[in-house]
Scaffold this motif. Structure first.
Motif, PDB file in Angstrom:
ATOM      1  N   THR A  23     -13.889  -2.058  -1.147  1.00  0.00           N
ATOM      2  CA  THR A  23     -12.549  -2.576  -0.818  1.00  0.00           C
ATOM      3  C   THR A  23     -11.496  -1.486  -0.888  1.00  0.00           C
ATOM      4  N   THR A  24     -11.815  -0.361  -1.527  1.00  0.00           N
ATOM      5  CA  THR A  24     -10.912   0.794  -1.548  1.00  0.00           C
ATOM      6  C   THR A  24     -11.725   2.058  -1.276  1.00  0.00           C
ATOM      7  N   ARG A  25     -11.023   3.046  -0.739  1.00  0.00           N
ATOM      8  CA  ARG A  25     -11.673   4.331  -0.476  1.00  0.00           C
ATOM      9  C   ARG A  25     -10.664   5.437  -0.709  1.00  0.00           C
TER      10      ARG A  25
ATOM     11  N   GLU B  97       0.836  -1.203   0.000  1.00  0.00           N
ATOM     12  CA  GLU B  97       0.000   0.000   0.000  1.00  0.00           C
ATOM     13  C   GLU B  97       0.874   1.258   0.000  1.00  0.00           C
TER      14      GLU B  97
ATOM     15  N   PRO C 178      -5.780   5.818  -2.975  1.00  0.00           N
ATOM     16  CA  PRO C 178      -6.787   5.160  -2.145  1.00  0.00           C
ATOM     17  C   PRO C 178      -6.225   4.482  -0.900  1.00  0.00           C
ATOM     18  N   ASN C 179      -7.100   4.208   0.052  1.00  0.00           N
ATOM     19  CA  ASN C 179      -6.863   3.217   1.097  1.00  0.00           C
ATOM     20  C   ASN C 179      -7.361   1.872   0.579  1.00  0.00           C
ATOM     21  N   PHE C 180      -6.701   0.799   1.002  1.00  0.00           N
ATOM     22  CA  PHE C 180      -7.127  -0.548   0.625  1.00  0.00           C
ATOM     23  C   PHE C 180      -7.653  -1.271   1.857  1.00  0.00           C
TER      24      PHE C 180
END
Length: 539
Positions: free
Chosen positions: A534-536, A110, A400-402
């Motif tokens: 799942t991502t943001r 990440e 993104p965050n994962f």
């Protein structure tokens, strides 16, 4: 014929005035690889070849003078691995290089992904004995998503290795790329004699230095009786001819579009092919590229200063308990003392002490342009994904965050240090070391990571940097998903009826914690108006 430049006397070199150079002279690139392919050693030797450092060290060597410059965290020095993304700015021949040395370990994918959002090109390091490995392939796919052009460095050809034609075939087939040789090996392993520099039409010996052999054209290369009498040279030239017949010639447009990768065979530890690789980055790698943003893409020619935070690092200097936000500048000419708007908070910040970096070493950045990476000291006001802009409102996208794969509950050894733990987790979540969640019911902190090594790093840093001893316990959650919906009433109803399995991330966004994959699938089916992400997008 000229030899490689001698390293400069200065310990390190960073740009003094960015305004003296146009952004077209910037080369911002990352190095990606599978663990143990030699990425950190190559980073070291690139800095040495540029004259930025006097003494290149080995990753696992002992002693202060031998310690690798880009691995500064204690856990990195003990294990001989990179777990953070180091930023190094240096100059050579009028080109300013911003080198982002990414973690090689897959548990930190990440952090690597975020770093790749900040570069314009990449060097992919491949072990000559192992070829394409799993982490290499994953990182390549990230580069492909962003059309990042790649130069391939096949490392460790001085050891036992696979046939160069076989390696080229694997790279072309596995990555679905056109390939073309730029530096070709003469023998490999115990028979290693050096490499043929196809751009300068000269041979470099096993020490990486020109050995006096050169040619004007390919016919002269293959007709040289003295060379061809040696089986190693003859075999190398024969294989090179086969490769050139089957492969396309180098095309700059195709490379910059991400369709073709030039291949350099070399040995990082022996500095073979390293200077030639750096020259290729200078010559071929693109200057700062247009960056994706809303409401529209941002070009480097844009007058207003803009950039985004792709990394935050706390406690680089333990004496000052500092927190540095690393900002990739995307447009305009930045000057120290400017006011920039943090779009997430809607507030202006005055950038009084911006810095250029050489791993831990730093220097005041009076001016910087698109492509540069600037460190901004702050006290928690800047986070990964934040957009900074001089005038126009905009937001850079694609950071993104994962969803984490491992979720653990954090337990304190000393309950009196709950406040210090909260600060530590908040700081490290801002960096992206781990994701931090607060359950809607209960007081315990939860952390989410991609791999177990992240937990080791998290625990080590909290103890070393904040003086808080913790342990991790199973949280009985299999997966985490951000919950969103355009139907606000339906989302509210879900949150009210599932509080025992809900948490909030550090931005206050709701996260559903599923005890099993089956439970997650069942919940998704029961709540069709909700999206379980799942991502943001960060910021």
């Amino acid at each position: 014929m000229t030899a490689h430049p001698e390293p400069a006397a200065a310990e390190h070199a960073v740009p003094r005035s960015a305004a003296q150079d146009h952004f077209a002279n910037r080369r911002t690139f990352a190095i990606i690889s599978h663990p143990d392919a030699g990425k950190t050693t190559l980073t070291e030797k690139l800095l040495y070849a540029s004259g930025a450092i006097r003494l290149a060290g080995h990753v696992k060597a002992r002693g202060e003078r031998r310690r690798t410059r880009s691995d500064w965290m204690e856990i990195e020095q003990k294990r001989g691995i990179s777990v953070t993304s180091s930023v190094m700015t240096f100059e050579q021949d009028g080109i300013t290089f911003n080198l982002l040395d990414t973690p090689g370990h897959q548990d930190f994918s990440e952090d690597t992904y975020r770093t790749l959002t900040a570069v314009d090109s990449a060097i992919m390091v491949i072990d000559a004995a192992r070829g394409i490995e799993s982490q290499t392939l994953k990182l390549f796919e990230v580069c492909r998503l962003r059309d990042i052009p790649i130069i391939t460095f096949v490392n460790k050809i001085d050891r036992e290795a696979r046939d160069p034609l076989e390696l080229i075939d694997e790279i072309a087939e596995t990555l679905a790329l056109d390939v073309t040789p730029a530096v070709w090996p003469v023998g490999m392993g115990v028979d290693f004699k050096g490499v043929l520099d196809l751009h300068e039409k000269r041979m470099l010996g096993a020490d990486g230095q020109p050995n006096g052999l050169s040619w004007e054209n390919d016919e002269e290369l293959s007709a040289h009786e003295g060379w061809m009498a040696n089986p190693a040279y003859a075999g190398a030239v024969e294989n090179l001819e086969l490769a050139r017949e089957a492969l396309p010639a180098f095309d700059l447009e195709s490379y910059r579009a991400g369709h073709l990768t030039p291949i350099f065979f070399g040995s990082a530890i022996k500095s073979v092919g390293v200077a030639e690789l750096l020259a290729a980055v200078s010559r071929w790698a693109p200057p700062p590229r247009t960056q994706p943003a809303e409401p529209g893409p941002v070009t480097p020619e844009r007058d207003q200063v803009s950039g985004f935070v792709f990394k935050v690092q706390a406690n680089m200097d333990k004496n000052h308990r500092d927190r540095i936000a690393f900002v990739r500048l995307c447009s305009g000419t930045f000057k120290r003392g400017m006011k920039l708007k943090n779009m997430r908070l809607g507030k202006d910040i005055t950038v009084s002490n911006p810095m250029f970096f050489f791993a831990q070493d730093r220097e005041t950045a009076d001016e910087a342009v698109a492509g540069d990476v600037v460190g901004i000291p702050n006290h928690g006001t800047l986070s990964v994904g934040d957009t900074l802009t001089e005038k126009d409102d905009l937001k850079f996208t694609g950071i993104p965050n994962f969803a984490p794969e491992i979720i653990r509950r954090v337990r304190l050894s000393d309950a009196m240090k709950a406040k210090q733990l909260g600060r530590a987790l908040t700081d490290l979540a801002e960096e992206g070391v781990a994701q931090v969640f607060r359950p809607m019911i209960g007081a315990d902190w939860l952390v989410g990571v991609v791999g177990p090594l992240q937990l080791d790093v998290l625990g080590s840093r909290i103890e070393q940097e904040y003086g808080v001893e913790i342990r991790f316990e199973a949280a009985n959650f299999d997966s985490a998903r951000w919950v969103a919906s355009e139907d606000k009433a339906e989302l509210k109803r879900f949150l009210e009826s599932n509080r025992i399995r809900l948490a909030e991330d550090r931005y206050g966004a709701p996260v559903f914690l599923a005890p099993s994959r089956w439970e997650l699938q069942r919940t998704e089916k029961d709540w069709p108006k909700l999206v379980f992400q799942t991502t943001r997008e960060r910021g």
